[in-house]
Design a protein around this motif. Structure first.
Motif, PDB file in Angstrom:
ATOM      1  N   ARG A 266     -13.765 -32.828  -4.773  1.00  0.00           N
ATOM      2  CA  ARG A 266     -13.358 -34.223  -4.951  1.00  0.00           C
ATOM      3  C   ARG A 266     -11.884 -34.364  -5.335  1.00  0.00           C
ATOM      4  N   ILE A 267     -11.108 -33.285  -5.180  1.00  0.00           N
ATOM      5  CA  ILE A 267      -9.666 -33.366  -5.446  1.00  0.00           C
ATOM      6  C   ILE A 267      -9.021 -34.119  -4.278  1.00  0.00           C
ATOM      7  N   PRO A 268      -8.195 -35.126  -4.554  1.00  0.00           N
ATOM      8  CA  PRO A 268      -7.583 -35.888  -3.455  1.00  0.00           C
ATOM      9  C   PRO A 268      -6.742 -34.997  -2.550  1.00  0.00           C
ATOM     10  N   ARG A 269      -6.795 -35.304  -1.255  1.00  0.00           N
ATOM     11  CA  ARG A 269      -5.970 -34.563  -0.292  1.00  0.00           C
ATOM     12  C   ARG A 269      -4.508 -34.772  -0.619  1.00  0.00           C
ATOM     13  N   GLY A 270      -3.751 -33.743  -0.472  1.00  0.00           N
ATOM     14  CA  GLY A 270      -2.318 -33.827  -0.697  1.00  0.00           C
ATOM     15  C   GLY A 270      -1.917 -33.838  -2.158  1.00  0.00           C
ATOM     16  N   ALA A 271      -2.835 -33.472  -3.066  1.00  0.00           N
ATOM     17  CA  ALA A 271      -2.503 -33.496  -4.497  1.00  0.00           C
ATOM     18  C   ALA A 271      -1.389 -32.502  -4.812  1.00  0.00           C
ATOM     19  N   ARG A 272      -1.480 -31.309  -4.259  1.00  0.00           N
ATOM     20  CA  ARG A 272      -0.432 -30.306  -4.515  1.00  0.00           C
ATOM     21  C   ARG A 272       0.913 -30.771  -3.967  1.00  0.00           C
ATOM     22  N   ARG A 273       0.905 -31.337  -2.782  1.00  0.00           N
ATOM     23  CA  ARG A 273       2.153 -31.812  -2.173  1.00  0.00           C
ATOM     24  C   ARG A 273       2.771 -32.931  -3.022  1.00  0.00           C
ATOM     25  N   THR A 274       1.936 -33.825  -3.523  1.00  0.00           N
ATOM     26  CA  THR A 274       2.432 -34.905  -4.372  1.00  0.00           C
ATOM     27  C   THR A 274       3.044 -34.357  -5.652  1.00  0.00           C
ATOM     28  N   LEU A 275       2.385 -33.372  -6.269  1.00  0.00           N
ATOM     29  CA  LEU A 275       2.927 -32.782  -7.495  1.00  0.00           C
ATOM     30  C   LEU A 275       4.235 -32.052  -7.231  1.00  0.00           C
ATOM     31  N   VAL A 276       4.334 -31.377  -6.092  1.00  0.00           N
ATOM     32  CA  VAL A 276       5.601 -30.714  -5.747  1.00  0.00           C
ATOM     33  C   VAL A 276       6.704 -31.748  -5.594  1.00  0.00           C
ATOM     34  N   ARG A 277       6.413 -32.872  -4.932  1.00  0.00           N
ATOM     35  CA  ARG A 277       7.411 -33.931  -4.794  1.00  0.00           C
ATOM     36  C   ARG A 277       7.788 -34.524  -6.144  1.00  0.00           C
ATOM     37  N   LEU A 278       6.814 -34.659  -7.052  1.00  0.00           N
ATOM     38  CA  LEU A 278       7.101 -35.196  -8.384  1.00  0.00           C
ATOM     39  C   LEU A 278       8.049 -34.298  -9.177  1.00  0.00           C
ATOM     40  N   HIS A 279       7.925 -33.007  -8.991  1.00  0.00           N
ATOM     41  CA  HIS A 279       8.655 -32.065  -9.831  1.00  0.00           C
ATOM     42  C   HIS A 279       9.855 -31.435  -9.149  1.00  0.00           C
ATOM     43  N   THR A 280      10.151 -31.821  -7.924  1.00  0.00           N
ATOM     44  CA  THR A 280      11.304 -31.287  -7.212  1.00  0.00           C
ATOM     45  C   THR A 280      12.478 -32.234  -7.380  1.00  0.00           C
ATOM     46  N   PRO A 281      13.645 -31.692  -7.726  1.00  0.00           N
ATOM     47  CA  PRO A 281      14.828 -32.565  -7.825  1.00  0.00           C
ATOM     48  C   PRO A 281      15.102 -33.239  -6.479  1.00  0.00           C
ATOM     49  N   GLU A 282      15.723 -34.405  -6.536  1.00  0.00           N
ATOM     50  CA  GLU A 282      15.964 -35.147  -5.303  1.00  0.00           C
ATOM     51  C   GLU A 282      16.923 -34.437  -4.368  1.00  0.00           C
ATOM     52  N   SER A 283      17.924 -33.783  -4.916  1.00  0.00           N
ATOM     53  CA  SER A 283      18.847 -33.068  -4.038  1.00  0.00           C
ATOM     54  C   SER A 283      18.811 -31.584  -4.399  1.00  0.00           C
ATOM     55  N   ILE A 284      18.378 -30.801  -3.441  1.00  0.00           N
ATOM     56  CA  ILE A 284      18.325 -29.356  -3.631  1.00  0.00           C
ATOM     57  C   ILE A 284      19.373 -28.755  -2.709  1.00  0.00           C
ATOM     58  N   PRO A 285      20.270 -27.961  -3.271  1.00  0.00           N
ATOM     59  CA  PRO A 285      21.254 -27.307  -2.401  1.00  0.00           C
ATOM     60  C   PRO A 285      20.551 -26.304  -1.497  1.00  0.00           C
ATOM     61  N   THR A 286      20.897 -26.333  -0.193  1.00  0.00           N
ATOM     62  CA  THR A 286      20.226 -25.459   0.763  1.00  0.00           C
ATOM     63  C   THR A 286      21.050 -24.252   1.142  1.00  0.00           C
ATOM     64  N   GLY A 287      22.285 -24.197   0.744  1.00  0.00           N
ATOM     65  CA  GLY A 287      23.112 -23.064   1.147  1.00  0.00           C
ATOM     66  C   GLY A 287      23.814 -22.437  -0.036  1.00  0.00           C
ATOM     67  N   MET A 288      24.563 -21.416   0.261  1.00  0.00           N
ATOM     68  CA  MET A 288      25.336 -20.730  -0.769  1.00  0.00           C
ATOM     69  C   MET A 288      26.557 -21.568  -1.106  1.00  0.00           C
ATOM     70  N   PRO A 289      27.213 -21.303  -2.229  1.00  0.00           N
ATOM     71  CA  PRO A 289      28.418 -22.062  -2.552  1.00  0.00           C
ATOM     72  C   PRO A 289      29.433 -21.988  -1.427  1.00  0.00           C
ATOM     73  N   GLY A 290      29.853 -23.130  -0.970  1.00  0.00           N
ATOM     74  CA  GLY A 290      30.827 -23.206   0.117  1.00  0.00           C
ATOM     75  C   GLY A 290      30.186 -23.140   1.478  1.00  0.00           C
ATOM     76  N   GLY A 291      28.853 -22.928   1.551  1.00  0.00           N
ATOM     77  CA  GLY A 291      28.152 -22.817   2.826  1.00  0.00           C
ATOM     78  C   GLY A 291      27.866 -24.172   3.420  1.00  0.00           C
ATOM     79  N   PRO A 292      27.141 -24.193   4.559  1.00  0.00           N
ATOM     80  CA  PRO A 292      26.899 -25.462   5.254  1.00  0.00           C
ATOM     81  C   PRO A 292      25.990 -26.424   4.500  1.00  0.00           C
ATOM     82  N   GLY A 293      25.183 -25.950   3.540  1.00  0.00           N
ATOM     83  CA  GLY A 293      24.309 -26.847   2.804  1.00  0.00           C
ATOM     84  C   GLY A 293      25.006 -27.574   1.670  1.00  0.00           C
ATOM     85  N   ARG A 294      26.219 -27.169   1.324  1.00  0.00           N
ATOM     86  CA  ARG A 294      26.956 -27.790   0.222  1.00  0.00           C
ATOM     87  C   ARG A 294      27.944 -28.805   0.732  1.00  0.00           C
ATOM     88  N   ARG A 295      28.240 -29.788  -0.098  1.00  0.00           N
ATOM     89  CA  ARG A 295      29.257 -30.773   0.277  1.00  0.00           C
ATOM     90  C   ARG A 295      30.333 -30.775  -0.749  1.00  0.00           C
TER      91      ARG A 295
END
Length: 192
Positions: free
Chosen positions: A163-192
């Motif tokens: 009876r655990i709602p579908r997508g509960a883990r995904r929702t919790l991950v979204r709740l606890h993940t910062p809004e902006s996560i750097p995807t690259g190394m310093p100076g790489g394409p993921g940084r601005r």
């Protein structure tokens, strides 16, 4: 002394009016608005529903205070906080941090917390202050009602994993993940 009394009075009024508006909003949203829509066929003002809800939100506690005149305001405030702690804390804590909380587990925790907290305060009001540990635990029941409600929610959730709602883990991950996560190394394409 006058400034202290004025500050206390202002704090009392702001807290009570804030609670009254919050309760009024919930009553309007969940009870009065749907009832008015059915009765009037949708031909009513939103302000009318809010006004009716405000009357109910103020008159029900007033009526309770007239029905139990010997019970002090502190007992009603204690009841409100104990019931809130015994119901909402387990639900919110588990709902935000534990991905295995099931719908029946959440409902069981709410019901057990509310029944135990209300019962303990009711016994204290009817019987009066008792000496010893039993009196202390009945007068301040959150010390044991919160853990019991939490354990009930966990136990029932573990017994009903389907009876655990579908997508509960995904929702919790979204709740606890910062809004902006750097995807690259310093100076790489993921940084601005």
């Amino acid at each position: 002394m006058a400034a202290l009394a004025g500050g206390a009075f202002a704090a009392f009024l702001s807290t009570s009016s804030g609670l009254a508006v919050a309760v009024t909003g919930v009553l309007n949203q969940d009870l009065v608005r749907p009832l008015l829509a059915r009765v009037t066929g949708g031909d009513h003002s939103e302000v009318t529903g809010f006004r009716l809800s405000a009357v109910v939100a103020v008159l029900v506690p007033y009526g309770l205070s007239r029905f139990f005149p010997e019970v002090g305001l502190a007992a009603f405030v204690t009841l409100a906080f104990v019931v809130a702690a015994s119901t909402f804390f387990p639900l919110l804590a588990l709902g935000v941090w534990w991905p295995r909380l099931s719908v029946p587990g959440a409902a069981a925790g709410l019901v057990v917390g509310a029944v135990l907290a209300t019962g303990a305060i009711g016994v204290t009001v009817l019987v009066g202050d008792r000496p010893g540990w039993s009196g202390a635990l009945l007068a301040q029941p959150a010390a044991w009602t919160v853990p019991v409600a939490l354990l009930t929610a966990v136990g029932v959730s573990l017994a009903t994993p389907h009876r655990i709602p579908r997508g509960a883990r995904r929702t919790l991950v979204r709740l606890h993940t910062p809004e902006s996560i750097p995807t690259g190394m310093p100076g790489g394409p993921g940084r601005r």
